[in-house]
Design an enzyme around this catalytic site. Structure first.
Site, PDB file in Angstrom:
ATOM      1  N   ASN A   9     -14.579  42.875  28.263  1.00  0.00           N
ATOM      2  CA  ASN A   9     -15.705  43.986  28.096  1.00  0.00           C
ATOM      3  C   ASN A   9     -16.010  43.673  27.497  1.00  0.00           C
ATOM      4  OD1 ASN A   9     -17.200  46.100  27.943  1.00  0.00           O
ATOM      5  ND2 ASN A   9     -15.738  47.854  27.806  1.00  0.00           N
ATOM      6  N   GLU A  97     -15.817  55.053  26.292  1.00  0.00           N
ATOM      7  CA  GLU A  97     -16.899  54.976  24.419  1.00  0.00           C
ATOM      8  C   GLU A  97     -18.445  55.426  25.075  1.00  0.00           C
ATOM      9  OE1 GLU A  97     -15.785  51.632  24.149  1.00  0.00           O
ATOM     10  OE2 GLU A  97     -14.073  51.521  23.401  1.00  0.00           O
TER      11      GLU A  97
HETATM   12  P1  PGA Z   1      -9.252  47.554  24.804  1.00  0.00           P
HETATM   13  O1  PGA Z   1     -10.120  48.105  25.451  1.00  0.00           O
HETATM   14  O2  PGA Z   1      -8.423  46.340  25.254  1.00  0.00           O
HETATM   15  O3  PGA Z   1     -10.221  47.613  23.573  1.00  0.00           O
HETATM   16  O4  PGA Z   1      -8.119  48.330  24.454  1.00  0.00           O
HETATM   17  C1  PGA Z   1     -10.464  48.313  26.745  1.00  0.00           C
HETATM   18  C2  PGA Z   1     -11.384  48.373  26.926  1.00  0.00           C
HETATM   19  O5  PGA Z   1     -12.264  50.003  26.502  1.00  0.00           O
HETATM   20  O6  PGA Z   1     -12.487  48.331  28.416  1.00  0.00           O
END
Ligand code: PGA
Length: 259
Positions: A9, A97
């Site tokens: 992602n 988010e």
């Molecule tokens: P991160 O994000 O690996 O930077 O913790 C994971 C996500 O939000 O899918």
């Protein structure tokens, strides 16, 4: 039985120049990933370019969100048919988010999830508790509410086509991942709920990913948990070698122990 899946992602990272370079780096470093399925979710603006770079490779394309309507007066939004046309196979829905920053509700997430399915793509429904919720003993209540609302109204055959991602909010982008035992505990709980909402057989086939500070260094231990069917990777997916390292670990576990 459940082939591991690793999804990168990229969030709001990657101008066209950067996205092209990252996609090419992943493509060149992962010629024939075996025993693992791999996808990347670039920003909307880079989807077409990344789609071209990944054409003919086993690395699939996904999007980070979408609107629930096929078309309409929704300024700034992107519809599922637009994504499908670009070759997207996966769409993240309900990322924490977006829940927090955009205020996406469970009801909206459910509509998006159905729209993704209706357009022949696979939704990846993200659920996860905040640190406060975990402290208050509300982890299971939170993820259960998000799961039930996210999958509301879906038939068993549609649940079978959905992927879940357990992403504790406190682990996202913090460098503090859930322990393998913490991830397995919640993911087993989610699988139990899936059993109730579909059938035991279907629940056994649905992949549940873990996300939150996954990197090559902790991927082995997390992915070794039988309940952890892959990883949703944020920060570490922005570096081709780091991402490839995670995919290789998933591939090794996928071919060695879980198939
Ligand atoms: P991160 O994000 O690996 O930077 O913790 C994971 C996500 O939000 O899918």
């Amino acid at each position: 039985m459940r082939a591991p899946l690793v999804i990168g992602n990229w969030k709001m990272h990657g101008t066209l120049v950067e996205a092209r370079a990252l996609a090419a780096g992943i493509r060149d470093g992962l010629k024939r990933p075996r025993g693992v399925q791999v996808a990347v979710c670039p920003p909307f603006t880079a989807l077409a370019a990344v789609s071209e770079i990944l054409a003919g490779t086993p690395i699939q394309l996904g999007a980070q969100t979408c609107h629930h309507d096929a078309a309409g007066a929704h300024t700034g939004e992107i519809s599922p048919p637009m994504l499908a046309e670009l070759g997207c196979r996966w769409v993240l829905v309900g990322h924490s988010e977006r829940r927090k920053e955009i205020g996406e509700s469970d009801e909206l997430i459910n509509r998006k999830l159905r729209a993704v399915l209706a357009n022949g793509m696979t939704p990846v429904l993200c659920v996860g508790e905040t640190s406060d919720e975990r402290r208050q003993g509300l982890t299971f209540t939170t993820v259960e509410g998000q799961l039930r609302a996210g999958l509301a109204g879906l038939g068993a055959d549609e649940i079978a086509k959905t992927i879940l991602a357990y992403e504790p909010v406190w682990a996202i982008g913090t460098g503090v991942n859930a322990t393998p035992a913490q991830a397995a505990e919640v993911q087993a709980y989610l699988r139990g709920l899936l059993s109730e909402l579909s059938s035991k057989e279907i629940a056994q086939t649905v992949r549940i990913l873990y996300g939150g500070s996954v990197k090559a260094e902790n991927a082995d231990a997390l992915l070794a948990e039988p309940e952890v069917d892959g990883a949703l990777v944020g920060g570490a997916s922005l570096n081709a070698q780091g991402f490839i390292g995670i995919v290789r670990k998933a591939a090794r576990i996928g071919t060695a122990t879980k198939e």
